[in-house]
Design an enzyme around this catalytic site. Structure first.
Site, PDB file in Angstrom:
ATOM      1  CG  ASP A 125      41.444  41.716  40.179  1.00 18.35           C
ATOM      2  OD1 ASP A 125      40.436  41.316  40.783  1.00 18.35           O
ATOM      3  OD2 ASP A 125      42.225  40.955  39.584  1.00 18.35           O
TER       4      ASP A 125
ATOM      5  CB  SER B 134      43.344  40.286  42.574  1.00 14.54           C
ATOM      6  OG  SER B 134      43.544  41.627  42.187  1.00 14.54           O
TER       7      SER B 134
ATOM      8  NE  ARG C 296      38.878  30.353  48.109  1.00 10.23           N
ATOM      9  CZ  ARG C 296      37.663  30.857  48.172  1.00 10.23           C
ATOM     10  NH1 ARG C 296      37.079  30.991  49.345  1.00 10.23           N
ATOM     11  NH2 ARG C 296      37.006  31.225  47.083  1.00 10.23           N
TER      12      ARG C 296
HETATM   13 MG    MG Z   1      45.436  41.901  37.188  1.00  9.37          MG
END
Ligand code: MG
Ligand code: ADP
Length: 533
Positions: free
Chosen positions: A209, A156, A171
């Site tokens: 995610d 994520s 990044r």
């Molecule tokens: Mg999470």
């Protein structure tokens, strides 16, 4: 009285009016469009190459890992093909020193080791079997390095995805900073460490995610039309939604199926309005900014997500504490301190340390409806080492915490509202009167009482939505979303692999879909004892 007046003054600075919401929604729509047209904008609008969402009939067994920001989860998932699934998982907190490790190998080596522990603990038989087979490696029909588990990797952080299991890190965010990993393929980094441990696992899919949440919600949601948006309010915040291909004006480099006319877009909305055209800034937002490791970036996220709200609260509390005109946490003239002792703040209290206040305590404050706030005051003792706080102190903290989270929820509504408007679903004649489904995940939205209600309130006053339409918007929690979503994308990956090796892929896919895709996944020889959480 001074404390009450001062608290009120702070609370007012976190007000985000109906007018502010509407201005921000317009700006969000503008920045979305900009991100769909070119690279290098504040909303990255990253194409995911995922062009359809599940309908609940998918079947199979998969592994999934999720590197969220605070936690690392390893799971195995069995999709039952009837909107339900069973799931087993382990969760560990990511050690702080690994978030800023010198080399990528240190972090990814740790992740691989956790995968090994999970296999030993939950799939011992398969693991032992694999070890035994490795010993037969020298005989001709002995061990070949066949992967047994296909794994979806939920990662994520902003990634430039160039294939279903390939993507380079753009990044770090959320307090991570390992320069060595930037620009590298995160799936390859993980696979390398998995291979060093000779684990029977293959990283088959790379999943954000938000995309996982959208997929999982579409799989489990019983509604007719699936979900249009997956949104995270955890350590960080982000959303992925279904966009019309005709709106996507950037070049697409990878291959994709254009038959659906749509594609899931990862907005990376954490960096919405980095230029601060419409985002509010109090003196405490500015102070947080000064102490952050990525000043000028993720400006929306810094006002909305779990990693930051506790820090904003801490900064307001420190200001109150240092204000000579106010008695706060000093118990000088507290007539209501039923605990009957002097307030003491331990020298080691999180109040004095940057990032020392966890957002979780704001949920505790909100949840405590008792007239004495005794549960919340206990948390102040346990978690912040603030002993025997006066009732007025606790009330002040609770009010400020509420104001900070309310602003966050109204900002969350800006992103959600803009995306609902962008998809045009509210005015789609086919969907007249139908619910518009949105999947959300993350500790903040899961645990802060009333977070979704505050989002709804703001949607009601949003131009282009309004009271009646706001009622049609269903914001549903997608627990275990990242695991199920990653499994679903690993399933898509398995089908794509078949495409490479099978002349009659389309026929294969058709029958796989009819049979709930079970044929594709027979290889995954997980044991049957997955437990349902
Ligand atoms: Mg999470
Ligand atoms: P991740 O982002 O790693 O997927 P979570 O969704 O659990 O993990 O989010 C963790 C973040 O949520 C942390 O920043 C933490 O401060 C915050 N958090 C944890 N528990 C709560 C809670 N009960 N209420 C509000 N925020 C919480």
């Amino acid at each position: 009285m001074a404390l009450e007046a001062e608290t009120q003054a702070i609370v007012e600075q976190f007000e985000f009016s109906d007018d502010d919401v509407n201005k921000a929604v317009k700006e969000f729509l503008r920045q979305m469009d900009e991100g769909l047209s070119k690279d290098g904008t504040s909303l990255s609008q990253i194409p995911t190459y995922v062009t359809s969402v599940p309908n609940g009939s998918e079947k199979g067994r998969y592994m999934a890992v999720d590197l969220g920001g605070t936690n690392f989860r390893v799971c195995s998932i069995k999709l039952n093909g009837d909107h339900t699934f069973s799931l087993t998982y382990n969760k560990v907190t990511i050690p702080k020193e690994l978030m800023v490790a010198k080399t990528a190998q240190e972090l990814f080596g740790f992740l691989a080791l956790e995968i090994k522990k999970f296999l030993q603990e939950h799939h011992g038989e398969v693991f032992e079997h694999h070890l035994k087979r490795r010993l037969t490696v020298s005989s001709p029909d002995g061990f070949k390095d066949e992967p047994i588990f296909r794994m979806g990797f939920t990662f994520s952080f902003p990634v430039k995805q160039v294939g279903i299991n390939k993507g380079t890190l753009i990044r770090w965010t959320k307090g991570f900073d390992i320069p060595d990993a930037v620009g590298k393929d995160v799936c390859a980094l993980l696979q390398e460490e998995i291979d060093k441990l000779h684990l029977p696992v293959r990283v088959a899919a790379l999943v954000n995610d938000t995309v996982g949440t959208l997929m999982a919600r579409s799989y489990t949601s019983p509604g007719k039309y699936g979900s249009i948006l997956g949104a995270i309010f955890g350590t960080g915040t982000n959303g992925a939604y279904i966009e019309k291909l005709s709106h996507l004006k950037k070049d697409l480099v990878g291959e994709y199926d254009n038959s659906t006319g749509q594609m899931v877009i990862n907005t990376e909305w954490g960096s919405f309005d980095n230029q601060l055209n419409v985002l509010p800034s109090t003196k405490w937002d500015n102070a947080l900014e000064e102490g952050s490791i990525n000043p000028g970036f993720q400006m929306y996220e810094k006002r909305v997500s779990g990693m930051f709200l506790g820090e904003i609260l801490r900064l307001t509390m420190l200001d109150l504490y240092n204000n000579p005109n106010v008695s706060f946490l000093k118990d000088e003239n507290s007539s209501f301190n039923d605990l009957g002792s002097v307030t003491v703040i331990d020298r080691d209290s999180g109040l004095y340390k940057p990032w020392g206040v966890d957002t979780a305590i704001m949920s505790k404050a909100e949840a405590d409806q008792g007239s004495e706030l005794s549960v919340f005051r206990e948390s102040l003792e346990k978690e912040l080492k603030i002993y025997a706080a006066a009732l007025e102190d606790a009330v002040a903290i609770k009010r400020i915490a509420h104001a900070i989270v309310r602003r966050a929820a109204r900002l969350a509504a800006v992103a959600i509202g803009a995306i609902v408007i962008q998809t045009g679903k509210l005015n789609d004649p086919e969907l007249l009167g139908e619910k518009i489904d949105i999947g959300v995940d993350g500790s903040l939205v899961e645990h802060y009482p009333g977070f979704r209600d505050m989002i709804k309130e703001a949607l009601k006053i949003t131009d282009g939505i309004g009271e009646v339409n706001a009622k049609r918007i269903e914001i549903g929690l997608t627990q275990d979303g990242s695991g199920v979503g990653a499994a679903l994308i690993a399933l898509v990956a398995a089908r794509m692999e078949q495409k490479d090796t099978n002349a009659d892929y389309i026929g294969e896919l058709r029958s796989a879909v009819q049979e709930g895709a079970s044929a594709v996944d027979e290889k995954a020889a997980l044991d049957e004892k997955a437990t349902s959480d």
